[in-house]
Motif scaffolding. Structure first.
Motif, PDB file in Angstrom:
ATOM      1  N   SER A 131       0.838  -1.201   0.054  1.00  0.00           N
ATOM      2  CA  SER A 131      -0.066   0.244   0.013  1.00  0.00           C
ATOM      3  C   SER A 131       0.807   1.426   0.020  1.00  0.00           C
ATOM      4  N   ALA A 132       2.235   0.964   0.634  1.00  0.00           N
ATOM      5  CA  ALA A 132       2.806   2.437   0.910  1.00  0.00           C
ATOM      6  C   ALA A 132       4.073   2.482  -0.255  1.00  0.00           C
ATOM      7  N   GLY A 133       3.961   1.327  -1.047  1.00  0.00           N
ATOM      8  CA  GLY A 133       4.778   1.351  -2.123  1.00  0.00           C
ATOM      9  C   GLY A 133       6.141   1.144  -1.789  1.00  0.00           C
ATOM     10  N   VAL A 134       6.437   0.413  -0.752  1.00  0.00           N
ATOM     11  CA  VAL A 134       7.633   0.069  -0.076  1.00  0.00           C
ATOM     12  C   VAL A 134       8.315  -1.450  -0.194  1.00  0.00           C
ATOM     13  N   LYS A 135       9.418  -1.665  -0.373  1.00  0.00           N
ATOM     14  CA  LYS A 135       9.686  -2.929  -0.321  1.00  0.00           C
ATOM     15  C   LYS A 135      10.339  -3.532   0.854  1.00  0.00           C
ATOM     16  N   VAL A 136       9.804  -4.916   1.186  1.00  0.00           N
ATOM     17  CA  VAL A 136       9.991  -5.514   2.560  1.00  0.00           C
ATOM     18  C   VAL A 136      11.369  -6.337   2.441  1.00  0.00           C
ATOM     19  N   VAL A 137      12.227  -5.997   2.968  1.00  0.00           N
ATOM     20  CA  VAL A 137      13.525  -6.634   3.204  1.00  0.00           C
ATOM     21  C   VAL A 137      13.422  -7.645   4.316  1.00  0.00           C
ATOM     22  N   PRO A 138      13.555  -9.017   4.132  1.00  0.00           N
ATOM     23  CA  PRO A 138      13.580  -9.705   5.399  1.00  0.00           C
ATOM     24  C   PRO A 138      14.753 -10.019   6.131  1.00  0.00           C
ATOM     25  N   ILE A 139      14.696 -10.088   7.360  1.00  0.00           N
ATOM     26  CA  ILE A 139      15.862 -10.407   8.109  1.00  0.00           C
ATOM     27  C   ILE A 139      15.371 -11.846   8.690  1.00  0.00           C
ATOM     28  N   THR A 140      16.287 -12.828   8.030  1.00  0.00           N
ATOM     29  CA  THR A 140      15.764 -14.212   8.223  1.00  0.00           C
ATOM     30  C   THR A 140      16.162 -14.670   9.422  1.00  0.00           C
ATOM     31  N   THR A 141      14.976 -15.311  10.144  1.00  0.00           N
ATOM     32  CA  THR A 141      15.450 -16.052  11.388  1.00  0.00           C
ATOM     33  C   THR A 141      14.637 -17.322  11.238  1.00  0.00           C
ATOM     34  N   LYS A 142      15.264 -18.430  12.063  1.00  0.00           N
ATOM     35  CA  LYS A 142      14.905 -19.791  11.789  1.00  0.00           C
ATOM     36  C   LYS A 142      14.096 -20.464  13.049  1.00  0.00           C
ATOM     37  N   ALA A 143      13.373 -21.503  12.857  1.00  0.00           N
ATOM     38  CA  ALA A 143      12.503 -22.165  13.534  1.00  0.00           C
ATOM     39  C   ALA A 143      13.344 -22.814  14.667  1.00  0.00           C
ATOM     40  N   GLU A 144      14.373 -23.538  13.920  1.00  0.00           N
ATOM     41  CA  GLU A 144      15.629 -24.506  14.706  1.00  0.00           C
ATOM     42  C   GLU A 144      16.187 -23.547  15.820  1.00  0.00           C
ATOM     43  N   GLU A 145      16.159 -22.347  15.579  1.00  0.00           N
ATOM     44  CA  GLU A 145      16.967 -21.329  16.374  1.00  0.00           C
ATOM     45  C   GLU A 145      16.111 -20.448  17.352  1.00  0.00           C
ATOM     46  N   GLY A 146      15.170 -20.714  17.315  1.00  0.00           N
ATOM     47  CA  GLY A 146      13.945 -20.252  18.243  1.00  0.00           C
ATOM     48  C   GLY A 146      13.747 -18.730  17.665  1.00  0.00           C
ATOM     49  N   PHE A 147      13.927 -18.545  16.357  1.00  0.00           N
ATOM     50  CA  PHE A 147      13.742 -17.350  15.887  1.00  0.00           C
ATOM     51  C   PHE A 147      14.381 -16.079  16.191  1.00  0.00           C
ATOM     52  N   LYS A 148      15.743 -16.529  16.679  1.00  0.00           N
ATOM     53  CA  LYS A 148      16.590 -15.280  17.251  1.00  0.00           C
ATOM     54  C   LYS A 148      17.259 -14.451  16.114  1.00  0.00           C
ATOM     55  N   LEU A 149      17.467 -13.225  16.490  1.00  0.00           N
ATOM     56  CA  LEU A 149      17.919 -12.461  15.277  1.00  0.00           C
ATOM     57  C   LEU A 149      19.483 -12.940  15.063  1.00  0.00           C
ATOM     58  N   PRO A 150      19.770 -12.554  13.852  1.00  0.00           N
ATOM     59  CA  PRO A 150      21.088 -13.063  13.373  1.00  0.00           C
ATOM     60  C   PRO A 150      21.891 -11.751  13.907  1.00  0.00           C
ATOM     61  N   ASN A 151      23.543 -11.748  13.687  1.00  0.00           N
ATOM     62  CA  ASN A 151      24.265 -11.201  14.496  1.00  0.00           C
ATOM     63  C   ASN A 151      24.416  -9.662  13.562  1.00  0.00           C
ATOM     64  N   LYS A 152      24.749  -8.536  14.099  1.00  0.00           N
ATOM     65  CA  LYS A 152      24.872  -7.393  13.589  1.00  0.00           C
ATOM     66  C   LYS A 152      25.388  -7.154  12.365  1.00  0.00           C
ATOM     67  N   LYS A 153      26.339  -7.997  12.005  1.00  0.00           N
ATOM     68  CA  LYS A 153      27.157  -7.717  10.448  1.00  0.00           C
ATOM     69  C   LYS A 153      25.987  -8.192   9.561  1.00  0.00           C
ATOM     70  N   ILE A 154      25.299  -9.320   9.801  1.00  0.00           N
ATOM     71  CA  ILE A 154      24.351  -9.975   8.860  1.00  0.00           C
ATOM     72  C   ILE A 154      23.199  -9.010   8.409  1.00  0.00           C
ATOM     73  N   ILE A 155      22.851  -8.173   9.427  1.00  0.00           N
ATOM     74  CA  ILE A 155      21.556  -7.353   9.440  1.00  0.00           C
ATOM     75  C   ILE A 155      22.159  -6.166   8.603  1.00  0.00           C
ATOM     76  N   GLN A 156      23.325  -5.668   8.990  1.00  0.00           N
ATOM     77  CA  GLN A 156      23.879  -4.408   8.540  1.00  0.00           C
ATOM     78  C   GLN A 156      24.196  -4.521   7.026  1.00  0.00           C
ATOM     79  N   LYS A 157      24.292  -5.707   6.572  1.00  0.00           N
ATOM     80  CA  LYS A 157      24.593  -5.949   5.127  1.00  0.00           C
ATOM     81  C   LYS A 157      23.338  -5.939   4.227  1.00  0.00           C
ATOM     82  N   LEU A 158      22.043  -5.804   4.861  1.00  0.00           N
ATOM     83  CA  LEU A 158      20.957  -5.632   4.483  1.00  0.00           C
ATOM     84  C   LEU A 158      20.285  -4.151   4.269  1.00  0.00           C
ATOM     85  N   VAL A 159      21.209  -3.368   4.717  1.00  0.00           N
ATOM     86  CA  VAL A 159      20.801  -2.007   4.734  1.00  0.00           C
ATOM     87  C   VAL A 159      21.347  -1.139   3.457  1.00  0.00           C
ATOM     88  N   THR A 160      20.534  -0.457   2.856  1.00  0.00           N
ATOM     89  CA  THR A 160      20.897   0.136   1.527  1.00  0.00           C
ATOM     90  C   THR A 160      20.646   1.799   1.791  1.00  0.00           C
TER      91      THR A 160
END
Length: 395
Positions: A131-160
């Motif tokens: 609706s807002a014309g915005v692209k959703v960029v996922p930070i992938t979390t996994k069921a096997e890891e209890g859906f914990k966030l990945p480390n900062k470096k992985i998330i930072q790489k997604l920032v543009t």
């Protein structure tokens, strides 16, 4: 005739799109245990209903676009119980938490911008993004890891240079994950370093189990100008049909800009605001009892899933959802089969296929979200049916 790219790009709700199959199953004489939608069966506090019954004005008038003053004061009083302090010009009443998130996105992003969201996420975030014309960029979390966030470096790489905000729910829907202070610090630092807003959806704030410590992004003083809290009475007080939510931020300039959007839709329904304003009078005992009940329901579902061959599910510590990885190739086909072809003594269950809670193609295809909002007896029956169904489906 051609429809807009905006509407064509929106996905159907994975929670609701199979409802016609459930309705047909009922017409065919089946009882359906609805584990697909977060509609609590807890009684709405009497304070809400009494306030509406006492309304005796002769004219049902528009409310202020910002919201009724008595409701805003009620929300201020509520947040103070968490040592979070807002002023009257830092809160806007919205039509549910959904409008709060959409308005927040519209206020801080432009067409073509990006937002980071931990996946799996509340599926309507995709719709709000479209609706807002915005692209959703996922930070992938996994069921096997209890859906914990990945480390900062992985998330930072997604920032543009197009990234404008981080959107998240805490506790999480559909995962039930509760973010630790360490995880929140990672997001706080990324927001500061990259000049991003944090849109924090905290509608499940009360529902925390197992002694987990809950922290709100509203508690971070050093980023208070870039934090946007969205909230709702729907789950907290089992008042989903009232459609009362809010946006709260210490960034007064942001609130002033979002007010333009509030003015464009005139106001939130007056009667429901009157009922919601009385909810600040609800006793702490109400939440103590409700949280205890949901924890018992969580335990029923989680323990039952552990006893099902091939099922992977980590224990959730918040909200009232659990993501389960099933021993099937396609969870949506399995859910359709449950409704169309399977029953135990004319009873079956409805689950929410989890693929629609992910932005990354292919993820969640063998997962379902289970909402433990039914009474304990019904949940036990539903879990027995699910176990039998998986055994039958394998054959």
């Amino acid at each position: 005739m051609k429809f807009s790219n905006r509407i064509n790009s929106m996905q159907e709700s994975p929670i609701r799109k199979l409802v016609p199959l459930a309705e047909q199953a009922k017409k065919n004489g089946k009882k359906v245990y609805h584990l697909n939608i977060g509609q609590p069966d807890i009684k709405t506090p009497v304070e809400f209903m009494d306030a509406i019954k006492e309304y005796d004005e002769e004219v049902l008038s528009y409310a202020s676009s910002q919201g009724l003053p008595e409701l805003i004061n009620s929300f201020i009083k509520y947040f103070e119980t968490y040592d979070i302090h807002f002023e009257k010009d830092e809160i806007l009443v919205t039509n549910g938490g959904s409008e709060a998130i959409l308005f927040s996105l519209l206020a801080v992003t432009d067409n073509g911008d990006e937002v980071l969201i931990p996946e799996p996420f509340y599926t309507n975030y995709n719709g709000f993004g479209s609706s807002a014309g915005v692209k959703v960029v996922p930070i992938t979390t996994k069921a096997e890891e209890g859906f914990k966030l990945p480390n900062k470096k992985i998330i930072q790489k997604l920032v543009t240079n197009k990234t404008k905000a981080i959107v998240l729910s805490n506790p999480g829907n559909p995962t039930g994950a509760v973010y630790t202070k360490e995880e929140m610090n990672i997001l706080r630092d990324i927001a500061k370093e990259n000049d991003l807003f944090i849109i924090s959806d905290e509608v499940y704030r009360e529902f925390i189990y197992d002694g987990f410590e809950y922290m709100s992004f509203g508690e971070f003083k050093d980023i208070e100008d870039r934090v946007i809290l969205t909230d709702s009475i729907s789950k907290r007080y089992s008042a989903c049909g009232a459609r009362i939510g809010l946006i709260a931020s210490k960034n007064k300039a942001l609130i002033k800009e979002v007010l333009k959007l509030c003015q464009s839709r005139l106001c939130v329904p007056t009667i429901e605001q009157i009922g919601a304003a009385a909810l600040s009078n609800v006793s702490k005992n109400y939440f103590d009892e409700v949280v205890k009940e949901y924890k018992n329901r969580r335990d029923i579902v989680y323990n039952a899933l552990q006893d099902m061959c091939g099922v992977i599910a980590k224990q959730p510590h918040g909200a009232f959802y659990i993501i389960a990885k099933l021993p099937v190739k396609d969870a949506e086909d399995f859910v359709k089969w449950l409704l169309e072809d399977f029953d135990v003594n004319s009873e079956t269950v409805m689950l929410a296929p989890a693929e629609g809670f992910y932005a990354t193609k292919g993820l969640g295809k063998d997962e379902v979200r289970i909402s433990y909002v039914l009474n304990q007896k019904s949940l036990k029956k539903a879990m027995d049916i699910l176990k039998h169904a998986l055994e039958t489906y394998k054959k």
